[in-house]
Enzyme design. Structure first.
Site, PDB file in Angstrom:
ATOM      1  N   TRP A   1      -5.870   1.380  10.242  1.00  0.00           N
ATOM      2  CA  TRP A   1      -6.054   1.344   8.789  1.00  0.00           C
ATOM      3  C   TRP A   1      -5.845  -0.061   8.238  1.00  0.00           C
ATOM      4  O   TRP A   1      -6.489  -0.457   7.273  1.00  0.00           O
ATOM      5  CB  TRP A   1      -5.110   2.339   8.100  1.00  0.00           C
ATOM      6  CG  TRP A   1      -5.200   2.290   6.609  1.00  0.00           C
ATOM      7  CD1 TRP A   1      -4.249   1.879   5.736  1.00  0.00           C
ATOM      8  CD2 TRP A   1      -6.337   2.631   5.798  1.00  0.00           C
ATOM      9  NE1 TRP A   1      -4.705   1.952   4.445  1.00  0.00           N
ATOM     10  CE2 TRP A   1      -5.992   2.418   4.448  1.00  0.00           C
ATOM     11  CE3 TRP A   1      -7.621   3.115   6.089  1.00  0.00           C
ATOM     12  CZ2 TRP A   1      -6.869   2.649   3.400  1.00  0.00           C
ATOM     13  CZ3 TRP A   1      -8.499   3.344   5.038  1.00  0.00           C
ATOM     14  CH2 TRP A   1      -8.130   3.114   3.711  1.00  0.00           C
TER      15      TRP A   1
ATOM     16  N   GLU B   1     -12.006   5.749   4.510  1.00  0.00           N
ATOM     17  CA  GLU B   1     -11.431   6.565   5.587  1.00  0.00           C
ATOM     18  C   GLU B   1     -12.462   6.773   6.701  1.00  0.00           C
ATOM     19  O   GLU B   1     -12.114   6.791   7.884  1.00  0.00           O
ATOM     20  CB  GLU B   1     -10.946   7.915   5.046  1.00  0.00           C
ATOM     21  CG  GLU B   1      -9.782   7.841   4.072  1.00  0.00           C
ATOM     22  CD  GLU B   1      -8.474   7.357   4.685  1.00  0.00           C
ATOM     23  OE1 GLU B   1      -8.397   7.217   5.927  1.00  0.00           O
ATOM     24  OE2 GLU B   1      -7.532   7.101   3.915  1.00  0.00           O
TER      25      GLU B   1
ATOM     26  N   TYR C   1       0.836  -1.201   0.000  1.00  0.00           N
ATOM     27  CA  TYR C   1       0.000   0.000   0.000  1.00  0.00           C
ATOM     28  C   TYR C   1       0.871   1.252   0.000  1.00  0.00           C
ATOM     29  O   TYR C   1       0.616   2.205  -0.760  1.00  0.00           O
ATOM     30  CB  TYR C   1      -0.919  -0.027   1.224  1.00  0.00           C
ATOM     31  CG  TYR C   1      -1.820   1.180   1.367  1.00  0.00           C
ATOM     32  CD1 TYR C   1      -2.809   1.454   0.430  1.00  0.00           C
ATOM     33  CD2 TYR C   1      -1.668   2.046   2.450  1.00  0.00           C
ATOM     34  CE1 TYR C   1      -3.627   2.564   0.557  1.00  0.00           C
ATOM     35  CE2 TYR C   1      -2.487   3.165   2.591  1.00  0.00           C
ATOM     36  CZ  TYR C   1      -3.457   3.413   1.636  1.00  0.00           C
ATOM     37  OH  TYR C   1      -4.262   4.533   1.776  1.00  0.00           O
TER      38      TYR C   1
END
Length: 200
Positions: A58, A50, A28
């Site tokens: 995350w 988000e 990522y």
């Protein structure tokens, strides 16, 4: 011991420390985070993810990303806008996503709101809050990276004014970082170098 600056990975390349913590994060960090994202559906996906991340790590979201895409019709705004109460009930039983009623409801409400916008309008609105890179110092350590900025606060207010829910200044800044409106890769990070060398 790291001072919070860029760290050498197994390949010898310097990266932001968080980008080396798991294999998922390496991919990522190297391929997505901080690279410019355009397109209403693509930005809607990031906005939703988000928001779902709020209060969570995350990595929790990243590892469920394909589940989210399946559950929310690839984040195609018109398709999600057409979801019914039955779809909302289905989502609450879907183990491939985060089953939070408030976040699911906000996602569906936001899709219905955005379905009434012109093509490219979400993209234009979000990117209008990208600061001039020349005004931003290059972060040298993770301690130099902000969680909220004046621009993210203004973006959150603008989205809220337009009827978009569950996006505060912190979520807005995470979106700005992830989608390349700002470059918060640390000094020395290979991705910062790649972004600097990329054609305008």
């Amino acid at each position: 011991m790291s001072d919070g600056g860029a760290v050498a990975g197994p390949d010898g390349e310097l990266r932001c420390p968080w980008g080396l913590s798991t294999e998922d994060y390496v991919k990522y960090h190297d391929e997505e985070w901080g690279r410019p994202v355009h397109g209403d559906d693509a930005l809607f996906e990031r906005l939703c993810l988000e928001a779902f991340q709020s209060g969570l790590s995350w990595i929790t979201i990243l590892r469920r990303r394909e589940g989210f895409r399946r559950a929310f019709a690839g984040f195609h705004i018109p398709a999600v806008a057409a979801f019914t109460e039955a779809d909302a009930a289905r989502l609450l039983t879907d183990e491939g996503i985060i089953r939070n009623r408030a976040k699911i409801d906000a996602t569906l409400a936001n899709a219905r709101e955005l379905a009434g916008w012109s093509a490219g309008e979400l993209d234009a609105l979000i990117w209008s809050y990208a600061p001039d890179p020349a005004t931003r110092p290059v972060p040298r350590t993770i301690g130099d990276v902000a969680a909220i900025t004046d621009e993210s606060t203004a973006l959150a207010k603008a989205l809220k004014k337009r009827g978009i829910r569950f996006v505060g200044p912190t979520t807005a800044y995470a979106l700005m970082q992830a989608c390349g409106l700002v470059d918060d890769h640390l000094a020395g990070c290979l991705v910062r170098r790649q972004l600097a060398d990329a054609p305008a």
